[in-house]
Write an enzyme that holds these catalytic residues in place. Structure first.
Site, mmCIF file in Angstrom:
data_model
loop_
_atom_site.group_PDB
_atom_site.id
_atom_site.type_symbol
_atom_site.label_atom_id
_atom_site.label_comp_id
_atom_site.label_asym_id
_atom_site.label_seq_id
_atom_site.Cartn_x
_atom_site.Cartn_y
_atom_site.Cartn_z
ATOM 1 N N SER A 194 32.552 -13.428 -11.906
ATOM 2 C CA SER A 194 32.561 -14.359 -10.774
ATOM 3 C C SER A 194 34.001 -14.691 -10.415
ATOM 4 O O SER A 194 34.912 -14.542 -11.245
ATOM 5 C CB SER A 194 31.817 -15.643 -11.162
ATOM 6 O OG SER A 194 32.013 -16.656 -10.203
ATOM 7 N N TYR A 207 30.454 -23.342 -16.144
ATOM 8 C CA TYR A 207 30.276 -21.978 -15.632
ATOM 9 C C TYR A 207 31.591 -21.206 -15.651
ATOM 10 O O TYR A 207 31.652 -20.058 -16.110
ATOM 11 C CB TYR A 207 29.720 -22.059 -14.211
ATOM 12 C CG TYR A 207 29.466 -20.725 -13.566
ATOM 13 C CD1 TYR A 207 28.477 -19.877 -14.054
ATOM 14 C CD2 TYR A 207 30.209 -20.306 -12.465
ATOM 15 C CE1 TYR A 207 28.237 -18.646 -13.460
ATOM 16 C CE2 TYR A 207 29.975 -19.085 -11.863
ATOM 17 C CZ TYR A 207 28.989 -18.255 -12.364
ATOM 18 O OH TYR A 207 28.754 -17.036 -11.772
#
EC number: 1.1.-.-
Length: 316
Positions: A194, A207
């Site tokens: 990501s 995250y």
């Protein structure tokens, strides 16, 4: 003598600047163009070479994983789709068989598994080897996210452990189990990371930290192996269930501004091409690519922009 010293101190930086502009910058520009535009084309593997390759895709019940599975099946690969939701996996398989006449039932292996459990990881690998005796490409796509304001944790950091278990440790476990098979086949690992693995981002400490761990592990692993290609993918915002399922610490649904989200199909096309071209790292947004180059030079500016961008992506 003093006059000559002044000339020296004025002239030396000028000479260095001339050297940079006239020699170093052109060489660096040519190297950049070669590495980013010419070399990938020279390395690009033909689509025909993918026939009968064995591919494992985790998190394949929807979104990027399901799209990748469909596209690899169309290339003639033997595809294993893995996720926790067996019913959804069966729907994905049925769509293959309905949409692509050249795909046979025996070309798709469906495995239900929770990749945070080592026994499920072992079961996945054993079933693939039992059926096809080799592994050529692994796509580690399973993951989870959360939006948390760190100061509001109230002593409970379980969400951090949960994110690390699925986003990081499950990938390490699975990679360890398939490593020898990928070395034998000179195979590839595609890691869906990501932009949060490249930049520290507000409200995403859980995250982002798990994705930074992913980036560190696979960049290090790439330096250990000569026979396995590793492509790390950093998508931006994609139109998938991942964002639909994103929740805050108190369990509330997060509302997202999805106007600029990329489709899962477009994302999958770019990922497959990146693996074919032997790309080390694929950053899938223009803002992300620019930010990646500028981060070392203007860290405060990038922090400001990522905070602004991350905050604007969540509806107030």
């Amino acid at each position: 003598m003093f006059f000559y010293k002044i000339i020296y101190f004025i002239g030396f930086p000028y000479i260095v600047l001339r050297l940079i502009v006239s020699i170093i910058l052109p060489i660096a520009s040519l190297y950049f163009i070669y590495c980013n535009f010419i070399a990938p084309k020279l390395r690009e593997k033909p689509e025909s070479s993918y026939k009968n390759k064995v591919v494992i895709i985790t998190g394949a019940s929807s979104g990027i994983g399901a799209e990748l599975a469909k596209k690899y099946a169309r290339l003639g690969c033997k595809v294993t789709i893995v996720a926790r939701r067996l019913d959804q996996l069966e729907k994905v398989k049925s769509s293959f068989l309905k949409d692509y006449s050249r795909v046979n039932d025996d070309d798709i292996l469906v495995i239900k598994g929770d990749l945070t459990l080592i026994d499920d990881c072992k079961n996945m690998v054993e079933k693939v080897i039992e059926k096809w005796s080799k592994i050529d490409i692994c796509v580690w796509n399973a993951g989870s996210g959360s939006l948390i304001e760190f100061s509001k944790l109230q002593g409970d950091i379980s969400i951090y452990r949960d994110n690390m278990e699925l986003n990081y440790f499950s990938l390490v476990n699975c990679t360890h189990l398939v490593y020898k098979y990928l070395e034998q086949s000179h195979g590839s690992i595609i890691v869906i990371s990501s932009l949060a693995g490249k930049f520290g981002t507000a409200l995403r400490t859980s995250y982002s930290s798990s994705k930074h761990a992913v980036m560190g592990f696979f960049n290090s692993l790439r330096n250990e192996t000569k026979n396995i290609q590793i492509t790390i993918v950093c998508p931006g915002f994609i139109l998938t269930e991942f964002h639909d399922n994103l929740k805050t610490l108190d369990g509330k649904q997060v509302e997202r501004n999805k106007g600029n989200f990329m489709t899962a199909s477009q994302c999958a096309n770019e990922i497959i091409l990146a693996e074919r071209q032997g790309i080390r790292e694929l950053i899938q947004t223009a803002k992300g690519r620019v930010g990646n180059y500028l981060q070392a030079i203007f860290p405060e500016l990038i922090e400001f922009l990522t905070h602004k961008f991350a905050s604007s992506s969540v509806k107030k």
